[in-house]
Write an enzyme that holds these catalytic residues in place. Sequence first.
Site, PDB file in Angstrom:
ATOM      1  N   GLU B 131      11.504 -14.439   4.938  1.00  9.85           N
ATOM      2  CA  GLU B 131      11.815 -14.159   6.349  1.00  9.85           C
ATOM      3  C   GLU B 131      10.660 -13.440   7.038  1.00  9.85           C
ATOM      4  OE1 GLU B 131      14.935 -14.880   8.328  1.00  9.85           O
ATOM      5  OE2 GLU B 131      13.136 -14.669   9.526  1.00  9.85           O
ATOM      6  N   GLU B 192      -7.971  -7.515  12.481  1.00  4.96           N
ATOM      7  CA  GLU B 192      -8.653  -7.280  11.208  1.00  4.96           C
ATOM      8  C   GLU B 192     -10.167  -7.176  11.420  1.00  4.96           C
ATOM      9  OE1 GLU B 192      -7.010  -7.319   8.185  1.00  4.96           O
ATOM     10  OE2 GLU B 192      -5.061  -7.776   9.077  1.00  4.96           O
ATOM     11  N   LYS B 207       2.423 -20.250  10.244  1.00  8.30           N
ATOM     12  CA  LYS B 207       3.810 -19.959  10.621  1.00  8.30           C
ATOM     13  C   LYS B 207       4.477 -21.197  11.211  1.00  8.30           C
ATOM     14  CE  LYS B 207       2.664 -15.095  11.358  1.00  8.30           C
ATOM     15  NZ  LYS B 207       2.123 -14.137  12.351  1.00  8.30           N
TER      16      LYS B 207
END
Lengths: 429, 429
Positions: B131, B192, B207
């Site tokens: 999830e 990042e 995703k």
Amino acid sequence: VKKTLTVAIAGLGTVGSGVIKILESKMESIERKTNTRLVITAVSARDKTRKRSVDLSSFKWVDDAETLAADPAINVIVELIGGADGAALRLCENALKNGKHVVTANKALIAKHGVYLSQLAEENNVTLAFEAAVAGGAPVIKMLREGLSANNFARIYGIMNGTCNYILTTMQATGRDFKDVLDEAQKLGYAEADPSFDIDGIDTAHKLAILASLAYGCPVNMDALFIEGITRITTTDIHYAAELGFKIKLLGICEMTANGLLQRVHPCMIPVTNAIACVDGVYNAVVLEGDSVGRLMLEGRGAGESPTASAVVADLIDIACNRFTYPFSVPANALQPAKNASIDSHNGAYYIRLTVIDRPGVLSDITQALSTEHISVESFLQKGAKSDGNVQIIITTHDTSEKSMSTAVKQINSFPWAVEPATLIRIFK
Amino acid sequence: VKKTLTVAIAGLGTVGSGVIKILESKMESIERKTNTRLVITAVSARDKTRKRSVDLSSFKWVDDAETLAADPAINVIVELIGGADGAALRLCENALKNGKHVVTANKALIAKHGVYLSQLAEENNVTLAFEAAVAGGAPVIKMLREGLSANNFARIYGIMNGTCNYILTTMQATGRDFKDVLDEAQKLGYAEADPSFDIDGIDTAHKLAILASLAYGCPVNMDALFIEGITRITTTDIHYAAELGFKIKLLGICEMTANGLLQRVHPCMIPVTNAIACVDGVYNAVVLEGDSVGRLMLEGRGAGESPTASAVVADLIDIACNRFTYPFSVPANALQPAKNASIDSHNGAYYIRLTVIDRPGVLSDITQALSTEHISVESFLQKGAKSDGNVQIIITTHDTSEKSMSTAVKQINSFPWAVEPATLIRIFK
């Protein structure tokens, strides 16, 4: 070997027909997900002869829905009869006692008897599922109970009644008044012949009470709710709301306050920059403020044949997969009554609209009444005299208590220059 | 008698610490919901001496995370190591083979090896849960797999990368350029040190590919995706977008088209009236267009310690309750490769920005190039000559095919008056 799950549908209005359509058209995909064949074995409704959009000829017809509870051939009852008591309650009660799962879209039933029915379900090791009872097809109950199960909630609020949201949105968009828009909504089928359940806020209250129970681990308690409907909202207030950067929506709000759990349903002035202010028409939205997840918003169609049927079938699929949750997140006997806060303890900002006779001393009376209650004014707007010699005064306040505000408003209403009682709408932040 | 579920956490960055905090602070409430005690038995990370916000002294420390897969005292592995291969893959692989449940937040791993790992989980009768891999704390995977299990999806789209959305939102709000805002995002920890994974659209693509697999019953297929990042978005385009009533967002979109399943990640011009245009900053949102439920939007924080940890712990609670789903909705071997549509077949409207030398004939060249490809212009904007003698031309088109558009743009770029290659941004409706 595929399992079979036999389903009976009690109540064949639009939702019941929608459930039949989905089960028939998506049989294969449901079988792939569940390894189970969902078979409709019996249906029941008041009037067998009524014209419906689905063919019922292959199902067993039952005149008295309550007898389904005793039919050993049935695994799951889908209760779509409606009403908090009567046949719906007896059917669910007996079905659970007889070891059948129950899926229902009936928020009135769950708000009134949900905890009792949950106890029965737990005792008999079956499921009581009611995803369709809140926010139509938007799976807010599953989200609260499973997806966000690691969260404590500071506040949950939402637009949970499509009829009210349609009326308010249309009033805003067209400038037409409440009565006029309600009449049209009834003609379009967006409002019931007797609309009081929706427009008086009762339907929203049922849904909110269910969410509050799920979120705060307390039994559903309709008596703890403050409820105010939308019948007194005027186009004048909608107009001033827009001028001040607000939209008026009927919200159900539950929140843990210093004084306890406050559950309230009432029209709110919502800043247009808040995402929920943009949820228009028949859409519903629920915002959940969890301590881990932060602010989460779920928006979708709150009613209608196929969204509600989507939620009912999802519950059936959960049952087919043996996915178990306690109906109210925790065992029914572990629910603990909340310390409830009354609306008097509510703290927030207010919008006040006054219609007054245009004469000297009025402003000083108003400011005096507010300052006696330590209410601080945020904005003040006076609109020039109308042909009738009256003027409109619109005030927004900084945060204050509901108690102070009602005392001040009582005082203001008693002045001889007050033409009509003040309109008070809570500002939501 | 309460059950116990023993958990090992591999990877102790912010998410790992968040998981430990939730499990410790909400032990009681989790026990009420699950009738199970979740016990952290072992932890592992690269550097034992690193300062962390949680006390690890009561847990068994393991230097080599991969050894956790063989520890018979562990029921569930929480994999938070990261990376599509290497230690993360070997740990998950061996844990599943040894009959341990696996919970992971690792989208790269699931996008690359999810179907294989799902097969392992199914063979060994354990859970693979992810999830947290999509949309942080917003339970979009549970929604797709369970709450909306009765739906077929015409289209699913969303803002799924907080770094990109933060950069675009800040560029829009401040008028600062991409490089400048990226630098700041890196300093603030929103991006990042090597930001390419985010800004090139790869993270969104991972995703999206996972959601597409869940929604369309096909194996995750990163090769099928068209991916374009946000590095070429300029403040000039953001400025013109606003002028035209759009906001620029990086969307991941999968949709069933006449030519097959089209999966694409690229910057979009979104009308400001579309709810997803208002999802700003580090928020994520996913819109699911189901045939039964209609349009449903879920919005929440897409990253961060506690939202992601919220999703990981929800997966652990599902495991404790024995709530089973196939990781990809249907058995891994029932997933069927989709017929994939290429971006060339995409049909839609476009925004084109040209920088041209201000001289006669330019407009006629442009309109000629467009009309040869049967592209119809929706709006045309010419901005007066700058000090360098160049002018900006901004065109929006009606729907056309990607193929026609790229042919026309190639033609336009070849004219001697073209100062720089045209900027092309797809308009999303």
